[in-house]
Design a protein around this motif. Structure first.
Motif, PDB file in Angstrom:
ATOM      1  N   SER A  41       0.836  -1.203   0.000  1.00 46.87           N
ATOM      2  CA  SER A  41       0.000   0.000   0.000  1.00 46.87           C
ATOM      3  C   SER A  41       0.878   1.263   0.000  1.00 46.87           C
ATOM      4  O   SER A  41       1.788   1.409   0.811  1.00 46.87           O
ATOM      5  CB  SER A  41      -0.882  -0.075   1.249  1.00 46.87           C
ATOM      6  OG  SER A  41      -1.306   1.205   1.574  1.00 46.87           O
ATOM      7  N   SER A  42       0.601   2.163  -0.929  1.00 47.45           N
ATOM      8  CA  SER A  42       1.406   3.378  -1.074  1.00 47.45           C
ATOM      9  C   SER A  42       0.583   4.408  -1.836  1.00 47.45           C
ATOM     10  O   SER A  42      -0.262   4.047  -2.670  1.00 47.45           O
ATOM     11  CB  SER A  42       2.674   3.059  -1.869  1.00 47.45           C
ATOM     12  OG  SER A  42       3.317   4.246  -2.282  1.00 47.45           O
ATOM     13  N   SER A  43       0.833   5.690  -1.555  1.00 46.78           N
ATOM     14  CA  SER A  43       0.105   6.697  -2.337  1.00 46.78           C
ATOM     15  C   SER A  43       0.717   6.854  -3.729  1.00 46.78           C
ATOM     16  O   SER A  43       0.178   7.559  -4.572  1.00 46.78           O
ATOM     17  CB  SER A  43       0.085   8.044  -1.597  1.00 46.78           C
ATOM     18  OG  SER A  43       1.404   8.515  -1.379  1.00 46.78           O
ATOM     19  N   LEU A  44       1.872   6.209  -3.976  1.00 47.99           N
ATOM     20  CA  LEU A  44       2.468   6.240  -5.318  1.00 47.99           C
ATOM     21  C   LEU A  44       2.079   4.966  -6.066  1.00 47.99           C
ATOM     22  O   LEU A  44       2.351   3.856  -5.592  1.00 47.99           O
ATOM     23  CB  LEU A  44       3.992   6.354  -5.231  1.00 47.99           C
ATOM     24  CG  LEU A  44       4.512   7.657  -4.612  1.00 47.99           C
ATOM     25  CD1 LEU A  44       6.033   7.667  -4.590  1.00 47.99           C
ATOM     26  CD2 LEU A  44       3.997   8.877  -5.386  1.00 47.99           C
ATOM     27  N   LYS A  45       1.457   5.142  -7.232  1.00 48.56           N
ATOM     28  CA  LYS A  45       0.926   3.963  -7.938  1.00 48.56           C
ATOM     29  C   LYS A  45       2.011   3.155  -8.645  1.00 48.56           C
ATOM     30  O   LYS A  45       1.828   1.969  -8.903  1.00 48.56           O
ATOM     31  CB  LYS A  45      -0.134   4.410  -8.947  1.00 48.56           C
ATOM     32  CG  LYS A  45      -1.382   5.005  -8.282  1.00 48.56           C
ATOM     33  CD  LYS A  45      -2.511   5.149  -9.289  1.00 48.56           C
ATOM     34  CE  LYS A  45      -3.805   5.607  -8.629  1.00 48.56           C
ATOM     35  NZ  LYS A  45      -3.775   7.003  -8.175  1.00 48.56           N
ATOM     36  N   MET A  46       3.132   3.782  -9.006  1.00 41.30           N
ATOM     37  CA  MET A  46       4.277   3.098  -9.627  1.00 41.30           C
ATOM     38  C   MET A  46       3.848   2.223 -10.818  1.00 41.30           C
ATOM     39  O   MET A  46       4.103   1.012 -10.860  1.00 41.30           O
ATOM     40  CB  MET A  46       5.016   2.251  -8.580  1.00 41.30           C
ATOM     41  CG  MET A  46       5.406   3.018  -7.324  1.00 41.30           C
ATOM     42  SD  MET A  46       6.461   4.450  -7.645  1.00 41.30           S
ATOM     43  CE  MET A  46       8.034   3.703  -7.859  1.00 41.30           C
ATOM     44  N   LEU A  47       3.196   2.847 -11.781  1.00 44.57           N
ATOM     45  CA  LEU A  47       2.618   2.100 -12.899  1.00 44.57           C
ATOM     46  C   LEU A  47       3.650   1.769 -13.981  1.00 44.57           C
ATOM     47  O   LEU A  47       4.381   2.655 -14.433  1.00 44.57           O
ATOM     48  CB  LEU A  47       1.483   2.935 -13.523  1.00 44.57           C
ATOM     49  CG  LEU A  47       0.396   3.366 -12.530  1.00 44.57           C
ATOM     50  CD1 LEU A  47      -0.505   4.436 -13.144  1.00 44.57           C
ATOM     51  CD2 LEU A  47      -0.426   2.170 -12.097  1.00 44.57           C
ATOM     52  N   PRO A  48       3.703   0.515 -14.416  1.00 42.45           N
ATOM     53  CA  PRO A  48       4.654   0.153 -15.481  1.00 42.45           C
ATOM     54  C   PRO A  48       4.234   0.764 -16.812  1.00 42.45           C
ATOM     55  O   PRO A  48       3.045   0.951 -17.070  1.00 42.45           O
ATOM     56  CB  PRO A  48       4.554  -1.378 -15.538  1.00 42.45           C
ATOM     57  CG  PRO A  48       3.239  -1.709 -14.949  1.00 42.45           C
ATOM     58  CD  PRO A  48       2.896  -0.628 -13.958  1.00 42.45           C
ATOM     59  N   SER A  49       5.211   1.072 -17.662  1.00 44.02           N
ATOM     60  CA  SER A  49       4.885   1.669 -18.968  1.00 44.02           C
ATOM     61  C   SER A  49       5.138   0.694 -20.122  1.00 44.02           C
ATOM     62  O   SER A  49       4.711   0.929 -21.234  1.00 44.02           O
ATOM     63  CB  SER A  49       5.751   2.906 -19.195  1.00 44.02           C
ATOM     64  OG  SER A  49       7.105   2.493 -19.349  1.00 44.02           O
ATOM     65  N   PHE A  50       5.889  -0.364 -19.833  1.00 40.76           N
ATOM     66  CA  PHE A  50       6.314  -1.335 -20.841  1.00 40.76           C
ATOM     67  C   PHE A  50       7.220  -0.706 -21.895  1.00 40.76           C
ATOM     68  O   PHE A  50       7.313  -1.174 -23.014  1.00 40.76           O
ATOM     69  CB  PHE A  50       5.099  -2.042 -21.493  1.00 40.76           C
ATOM     70  CG  PHE A  50       4.354  -2.891 -20.488  1.00 40.76           C
ATOM     71  CD1 PHE A  50       4.768  -4.187 -20.225  1.00 40.76           C
ATOM     72  CD2 PHE A  50       3.285  -2.370 -19.778  1.00 40.76           C
ATOM     73  CE1 PHE A  50       4.120  -4.944 -19.265  1.00 40.76           C
ATOM     74  CE2 PHE A  50       2.637  -3.124 -18.821  1.00 40.76           C
ATOM     75  CZ  PHE A  50       3.056  -4.422 -18.564  1.00 40.76           C
ATOM     76  N   ILE A  51       7.875   0.391 -21.521  1.00 41.28           N
ATOM     77  CA  ILE A  51       8.820   1.049 -22.431  1.00 41.28           C
ATOM     78  C   ILE A  51      10.084   1.384 -21.650  1.00 41.28           C
ATOM     79  O   ILE A  51      10.000   1.814 -20.492  1.00 41.28           O
ATOM     80  CB  ILE A  51       8.205   2.349 -23.005  1.00 41.28           C
ATOM     81  CG1 ILE A  51       7.056   2.000 -23.946  1.00 41.28           C
ATOM     82  CG2 ILE A  51       9.246   3.199 -23.734  1.00 41.28           C
ATOM     83  CD1 ILE A  51       6.514   3.149 -24.720  1.00 41.28           C
ATOM     84  N   GLY A  52      11.224   1.191 -22.302  1.00 39.19           N
ATOM     85  CA  GLY A  52      12.494   1.583 -21.674  1.00 39.19           C
ATOM     86  C   GLY A  52      13.012   2.852 -22.322  1.00 39.19           C
ATOM     87  O   GLY A  52      12.250   3.607 -22.928  1.00 39.19           O
TER      88      GLY A  52
END
Ligand code: BGC
Length: 443
Positions: A41-52
């Motif tokens: 649980s965190s207020s930062l969603k840390m969403l993957p982008s699938f891009i480098g």
């Protein structure tokens, strides 16, 4: 009774972000990143982008759609493959008509209507024949399920269009294009605007590890060297506007409570262009209510009556009588004939709110830098786009100075740079990366 200058001095204290607070916010931010990355649980969603990171060699002609708020831009971008790009054509159009004929951001508008409108604008930029790869920047929190699949988690920036939350916005745009017979325009990638900004920066400067928007909205992404799911380097969209590790003042609480989604996007409500004007209005309103500013005008109580562009104008006013501040107060709130000291107080409040924004943002970037390079071994470029960074007097300087305040000599390793049109060009870079990949696979 408290005098005006005492009241302003009190506000200065309330809105100050001290050196200790900067460090404290940076470490909370770093902790929130680790928790979010680990899926806790965190207020930062840390969403993957699938891009480098891009190679800088991506090339070709690509259509980019940049949907970041109440304006949408459609661009035809030419990527030279040498780290350089050119915008060959561009159209910008509002989703909300000034005269009130339409408003695709309101609760009365549906997702299909919104995307059909955007598809219509894309049709104006494509000439006959040929296949166009499309890169799509959609600047809202999305659960990314692949490079071209992004499900809107929730709207931000006070947008309310129905039937989009929980849906794949890439698929919705592609369907709208197909309904208009535009199958030739093929969606390759959906990205966040911060990702686009990072990609654009990194296209010509490989030291770019952070991308951020300081505009209507606020958010930061960074290049994670080992994304936990893929174990590969990947850009991670933190949705840092939702960070909740900063203490709110009573004005922040008032603004939050009256907003579309109370409790959400707490940092964004303290730092972004959507809200800075409103914060200034609330504070000036409280001074007027306490009799420190002789307002007498009802219009000061109208929410969002001070656009953030006006804050830039107020901050840029160096005239002895503060004529610009007076003109803004008259035009927006119908307040006239104040003493210079009262106009000065309004200007000071605008400065305090704007500089607090820059200091809070820097603290979050410091958190990212300490996480990705604790020993400060490498050079880092932070690519930034958005009107606050580009246009607000003193904002960019405050970011740089706060970095020096926090890191001393080590700040020499950090460059903060404008990534002009980064969100749009970045969509084109993302699309070119994916399209080239497909092309290579087919051969
Ligand atoms: C959105 C982010 C976006 C930022 C800057 C925020 O409101 O949630 O996805 O990157 O604004 O446009």
């Amino acid at each position: 009774m408290e005098r005006l200058y005492t009241a302003v001095a009190r506000l200065e204290k309330e809105l100050a972000v001290s050196a200790i607070l900067l460090q404290d916010i940076a470490s909370r931010f770093q902790e929130a990143m680790s928790e979010g990355l680990a899926g806790r649980s965190s207020s930062l969603k840390m969403l993957p982008s699938f891009i480098g990171s891009p190679t800088g060699q991506e090339q070709g002609q690509v259509i980019a759609v940049d949907f970041g708020g109440t304006n949408v831009r459609v661009l035809l971008v030419e990527l030279a493959g040498t780290g350089r790009s050119r915008i060959a054509a561009r159209r910008t159009f509002p989703l909300k008509d000034k005269l009130g004929y339409y408003d695709y951001t309101a609760v009365s508008a549906s997702g299909p209507e919104l995307f059909d409108f955007i598809a219509g604008k894309i049709s104006e930029i494509v000439s006959d024949g040929g296949i166009y790869p499309l890169g799509y920047t959609f600047s809202f929190p999305c659960r990314q399920q692949g490079v071209d699949k992004a499900v809107l988690i929730n709207w931000t920036k006070e947008i309310k269009t129905v039937g989009v939350e929980g849906r794949d916005v890439g698929q919705m745009l592609q369907a709208a294009l197909e309904n208009r017979g535009l199958e030739r325009v093929r969606l390759q990638a959906v990205i966040n605007d911060t990702t686009g900004t990072l990609l654009t920066g990194a296209y010509s400067d490989p030291a770019t590890t952070i991308g951020a928007i300081c505009g209507t909205g606020h958010n930061t992404c960074y290049l994670e060297s080992c994304q936990p799911v893929t174990k590969r380097p990947m850009i991670v969209n933190m949705e840092s506007g939702n960070f909740d590790g900063v203490q709110q003042t009573k004005y922040d609480i008032l603004l939050d409570q009256a907003s579309e989604k109370p409790g959400a996007q707490r940092l964004e409500k303290m730092v972004s262009g959507q809200y800075l004007g409103e914060l200034v209005r609330l504070i000036v309103g409280s001074l007027a209510a306490d009799g420190h500013i002789s307002s007498g005008s009802e219009r000061l109580s109208v929410p969002y009556s001070l656009p953030t562009e006006d804050i830039s104008a107020i901050l840029g006013d160096t005239s002895p009588e503060l004529e610009v501040v007076a003109a803004v107060a008259a035009a927006r709130w119908g307040i006239t004939g104040l003493k210079v000291s009262e106009y000065k107080a309004i200007q000071t409040i605008a400065r305090l709110v704007a500089m607090r924004s820059a200091r809070l943002v820097t603290a979050t970037w410091a958190g990212v830098l300490s996480k990705i390079d604790p020993g400060f071994v490498r050079q880092h470029t932070i690519a930034v786009d958005g009107a606050l960074y580009e246009k607000m007097p003193g904002y960019a300087e405050q970011l740089a100075n706060t970095m020096v305040e926090m890191f001393g000599d080590k700040a020499k390793k950090i460059t903060i740079r404008l990534s002009k049109d980064g969100s749009g060009i970045g969509a084109a870079i993302a699309a070119a990366t994916v399209y080239k990949g497909k092309y290579c696979n087919e051969r």
